[in-house]
Design a protein around this motif. Structure first.
Motif, PDB file in Angstrom:
ATOM      1  N   UNK A  74      30.350  31.359  31.178  1.00 30.13           N
ATOM      2  CA  UNK A  74      29.073  30.906  31.792  1.00 30.13           C
ATOM      3  C   UNK A  74      29.053  29.641  32.683  1.00 30.13           C
ATOM      4  N   UNK A  75      29.991  28.696  32.234  1.00 28.93           N
ATOM      5  CA  UNK A  75      29.995  27.532  33.061  1.00 28.93           C
ATOM      6  C   UNK A  75      30.487  27.803  34.463  1.00 28.93           C
ATOM      7  N   UNK A  76      31.540  28.592  34.735  1.00 28.52           N
ATOM      8  CA  UNK A  76      32.316  28.877  35.771  1.00 28.52           C
ATOM      9  C   UNK A  76      31.428  29.711  36.763  1.00 28.52           C
ATOM     10  N   UNK A  77      30.674  30.639  35.964  1.00 30.23           N
ATOM     11  CA  UNK A  77      29.765  31.391  36.824  1.00 30.23           C
ATOM     12  C   UNK A  77      28.845  30.691  37.335  1.00 30.23           C
ATOM     13  N   UNK A  78      28.092  29.576  36.873  1.00 34.78           N
ATOM     14  CA  UNK A  78      27.387  28.775  37.249  1.00 34.78           C
ATOM     15  C   UNK A  78      27.851  27.875  38.528  1.00 34.78           C
ATOM     16  N   UNK A  79      28.959  27.344  38.268  1.00 31.70           N
ATOM     17  CA  UNK A  79      29.926  26.371  39.296  1.00 31.70           C
ATOM     18  C   UNK A  79      29.706  27.138  40.564  1.00 31.70           C
ATOM     19  N   UNK A  80      30.183  28.777  40.581  1.00 30.86           N
ATOM     20  CA  UNK A  80      30.294  29.557  41.576  1.00 30.86           C
ATOM     21  C   UNK A  80      29.140  29.826  42.568  1.00 30.86           C
ATOM     22  N   UNK A  81      28.113  30.108  41.733  1.00 25.68           N
ATOM     23  CA  UNK A  81      26.726  30.600  42.072  1.00 25.68           C
ATOM     24  C   UNK A  81      25.728  29.636  42.445  1.00 25.68           C
ATOM     25  N   UNK A  82      26.087  28.261  41.625  1.00 21.84           N
ATOM     26  CA  UNK A  82      25.097  27.323  41.686  1.00 21.84           C
ATOM     27  C   UNK A  82      23.890  27.546  40.894  1.00 21.84           C
ATOM     28  N   UNK A  83      22.946  26.905  41.073  1.00 22.65           N
ATOM     29  CA  UNK A  83      21.554  27.090  40.250  1.00 22.65           C
ATOM     30  C   UNK A  83      20.423  26.706  40.830  1.00 22.65           C
TER      31      UNK A  83
END
Length: 294
Positions: free
Chosen positions: A186-195
């Motif tokens: 979940x952390x790495x997904x957010x790191x890639x796509x941002x928020x």
């Protein structure tokens, strides 16, 4: 009255206070009318908060309860990225007086309120969830999907859905089944796509679909960076152009589970004083007190 778990493992219900309060406010003010008590103080969010939480309490039957809050002034993340949460609108005028009122209400209900200067509620929840999971089952009540990174065998995250009492309860198995992701991913997904909600960009030009595909193929950001030669040229170019922001976004997305909190499980034992509950419910004109105290 102390809620008991029949001698079994203690259960802790951890509440993401602001997430519940905002949800309750907008769910009860959509028509433009905001309920106020006889003194003219808005109480609609307080009422909605107690109904949402009361439903979760009846479902979980926790032996311990704690509510975590953000503080004014922001967090350490804004020191690293000044634009962090910079796109958030001001709170509605009728919600502002309910920020402190709800803390008085939860305290009167025997619920410990927790916050830490320079840290967000997520960090407080993460710190205590990891600490308490060593000796209890932990349930986190929230609407914030960022908290899914805390899911493990002893920590379940209850994401509120539309409709009273409607939750998606995430365990490691359900997270993998529904999203094909582990908690750490979940952390790495957010790191890639941002928020967009928290206002950090991740890698520009990489959206959720591409980010999910990359994480599922290479397992992590580190795995992606170790296989740059195997990426499509366009994706590789985007990552190389935004490498610093990729690392920063991953850091911003990571819940800090080392917040300075002097809180132990025993401090969160849920004890209800009927007289205090009755008095605060009269003040905010909440008529469902008996559903809480029996």
């Amino acid at each position: 009255m102390v809620n008991q778990s029949n001698g079994e493992t203690p259960s802790v219900l951890m509440v993401d206070g602001m997430a519940l309060l905002f949800r309750a406010f907008f769910a009860t003010s959509w028509g433009g009318a905001v309920k106020k008590n006889r003194e003219g103080v808005p109480v609609n969010a307080v009422h909605g908060f107690l109904r949402i939480l009361g439903d979760a309490v009846r479902r979980i039957k926790p032996t311990h309860l704690v509510c975590c809050w953000d503080l004014a002034g922001g967090s350490f993340r804004a020191e690293h990225f000044p634009e962090y949460k910079g796109n958030r609108p001001e709170a509605p005028d009728d919600l502002i007086p309910q920020f402190e009122l709800i803390k008085t209400v939860t305290e009167s209900f025997g619920i410990l309120n927790v916050s830490a200067e320079g840290y967000e509620a997520d960090d407080c929840i993460g710190t205590l969830a990891r600490r308490f999971a060593q000796q209890s089952e932990v349930f986190i009540l929230t609407g914030d999907h960022d908290l899914l990174q805390l899911v493990d065998e002893r920590i379940s995250v209850m994401i509120m859905k539309k409709g009273a009492g409607n939750y998606a309860v995430y365990t490691p198995a359900f997270l993998l089944e529904e999203r094909n992701l582990t908690a750490a991913q979940i952390i790495d997904l957010k790191g890639l796509m941002g928020d967009t909600s928290d206002n950090y960009p991740g890698v520009r030009g990489i959206g959720e679909k591409t980010a999910l595909k990359l994480i599922q193929e290479f397992a992590s950001i580190d795995g992606i960076l170790s296989n740059m030669e195997n990426l499509p040229a366009a994706v590789r170019k985007k990552i190389e152009a935004d490498l610093d922001m990729l690392h920063l976004s991953r850091s911003l997305a990571t819940i800090n589970c080392e917040a300075p909190l002097n809180v132990e499980l025993s401090h969160c034992t849920w004890i209800v004083d009927r007289d205090r509950v009755t008095a605060i419910c009269e003040k905010v004109e909440f008529k469902d007190a008996l559903r809480w105290i029996g």
